[in-house]
Design an enzyme around this catalytic site. Structure first.
Site, mmCIF file in Angstrom:
data_model
loop_
_atom_site.group_PDB
_atom_site.id
_atom_site.type_symbol
_atom_site.label_atom_id
_atom_site.label_comp_id
_atom_site.label_asym_id
_atom_site.label_seq_id
_atom_site.Cartn_x
_atom_site.Cartn_y
_atom_site.Cartn_z
ATOM 1 N N ARG A 1 -8.021 4.913 1.141
ATOM 2 C CA ARG A 1 -8.677 5.799 -0.115
ATOM 3 C C ARG A 1 -8.678 4.994 -1.463
ATOM 4 N NH1 ARG A 1 -6.447 8.418 3.689
ATOM 5 N NH2 ARG A 1 -5.206 6.485 3.630
ATOM 6 N N THR A 2 -7.829 4.108 -1.649
ATOM 7 C CA THR A 2 -7.646 3.539 -3.170
ATOM 8 C C THR A 2 -9.179 2.615 -3.226
ATOM 9 O OG1 THR A 2 -5.519 3.514 -2.853
ATOM 10 C CG2 THR A 2 -6.418 2.227 -4.812
ATOM 11 N N LYS B 1 -6.258 -19.973 1.824
ATOM 12 C CA LYS B 1 -6.295 -21.465 1.566
ATOM 13 C C LYS B 1 -5.515 -22.027 0.707
ATOM 14 C CE LYS B 1 -11.452 -21.199 2.229
ATOM 15 N NZ LYS B 1 -12.542 -21.316 1.259
ATOM 16 N N ARG C 1 -5.069 -4.726 -5.397
ATOM 17 C CA ARG C 1 -3.824 -4.508 -4.726
ATOM 18 C C ARG C 1 -3.185 -5.696 -3.931
ATOM 19 N NH1 ARG C 1 -3.424 0.485 -0.327
ATOM 20 N NH2 ARG C 1 -3.378 1.417 -2.332
ATOM 21 N N HIS D 1 2.050 2.286 -8.268
ATOM 22 C CA HIS D 1 0.577 2.842 -7.817
ATOM 23 C C HIS D 1 0.200 3.697 -8.977
ATOM 24 C CE1 HIS D 1 -2.806 3.474 -5.531
ATOM 25 N NE2 HIS D 1 -2.293 3.676 -4.549
#
Ligand code: CP
Length: 305
Positions: free
Chosen positions: A51-52, A80, A101, A129
């Site tokens: 969703r986000t 890396k 995120r 959030h």
């Protein structure tokens, strides 16, 4: 330049302005279709999302802008050994705004200190959030017509559920809010949310373990998933994962105008049969997420239609 890392980065007026802009976007989509022409959004997702990430990308596309980014840490140079600070410094050369995120709490805050463009926290570990909170607030406003004088039940994993922490912070500034916190003892709200947010703002609340005992009192029932990825051992997750399962039988004593929200994804905590109940708002909520993210992108970029 403004970032959105924590819901408290926005004043009540700024939240109201974003929600009102989202409502205007819903009613006048064409008016906004070129507002972000020539602008680029980067989505840096070090943790999974449906969703986000996709609603951010759809939001930018519907504003006439472009998107770039990655959807897992493995497909970025963090695999890396590149630091979050260096990654953001580089991406801010390529994009006008960044949604990030990360599995580490505080990573978007660190990113905001290194970035030359606005950073939006799209979820950091079990912490915050804030764009889900804007989504939740827009949904409550559309369903109830107000953000005040509401009895809100928050149910499930209140310890690790970052959407719950952010929503409590944001709602703590509105009048007449009462929280009923429904969770197993092991998944109660963190102490800092109870003392620094709820009690500090003199908000009426109680902590209970039974959803059935309180469902009839609620205006909003906010269900949450038990956050498997934040548990230290699988045995505890298995023991707690089905603590609450909302089904039609449990809704018999609920108010006729109850609104059932869930940030999604769901696992077992809402039976599929509930989807057909007119009180189920969680799919509408996911759609609201796109509109409120359009409003947020415009606001942080200082753009008007
Ligand atoms: N609500 C939410 O954050 O969903 P995703 O994890 O799919 O983005």
């Amino acid at each position: 330049m403004k970032h959105l890392i924590d819901p408290m980065d926005l004043s009540v007026k700024e939240i109201d302005d974003i929600l009102n802009l989202a409502l205007d976007i819903i009613d006048n989509k064409e008016k906004y279709s070129n507002v972000c022409k020539g602008k680029k959004l980067a989505t840096l997702f070090f943790e999974p999302s449906t969703r986000t990430r996709l609603s951010f990308e759809a939001a930018m596309m519907e504003l006439g802008g472009n998107v770039l980014g990655f959807s897992s840490a493995a497909s970025s140079s963090s695999s890396k050994g590149e630091s979050v600070g260096d990654t953001v410094k580089i991406v801010s050369c390529y994009a006008d705004i960044i949604a990030m995120r990360h599995f580490k709490e505080g990573a978007p805050m660190l990113a905001s200190m290194k970035s030359d463009v606005p950073i939006i926290n799209a979820g950091d570990g079990g912490h915050n959030h804030p764009t889900q909170t804007l989504t939740d607030l827009l949904t409550i406003k559309r369903e109830k017509g107000r953000l005040s004088n509401l009895t809100i039940g928050l149910c499930g994993d209140l310890m690790f559920g970052r959407t719950v922490h952010s929503l409590i912070k944001a709602l703590s500034r509105y009048e007449g809010i009462e929280f009923i916190l429904i969770s197993p003892d092991e998944l109660k709200i963190p102490d800092y949310i109870r003392t620094e947010v709820i009690e500090k703002n003199n908000i009426t609340y109680r902590e209970v373990t039974s959803m059935e005992d309180v469902i009839g009192e609620l205006d909003i029932l906010y269900m949450t998933r038990v956050q498997r990825e934040r548990f230290f051992n699988e045995a505890d997750y298995i023991r707690l994962k089905d603590s609450y399962i909302l089904d039609n039988s449990k809704l018999v004593t609920a108010k006729s105008d109850l609104s059932i929200l869930h940030p999604l994804p769901r696992v077992n905590e809402i039976a599929v049969e509930v989807d057909d109940d007119p009180r189920a708002c969680y799919f509408k909520q996911a759609l609201n997420g796109k509109f409120v993210r359009m409003a947020l992108i415009m606001t942080l970029l200082g753009l008007e239609a």
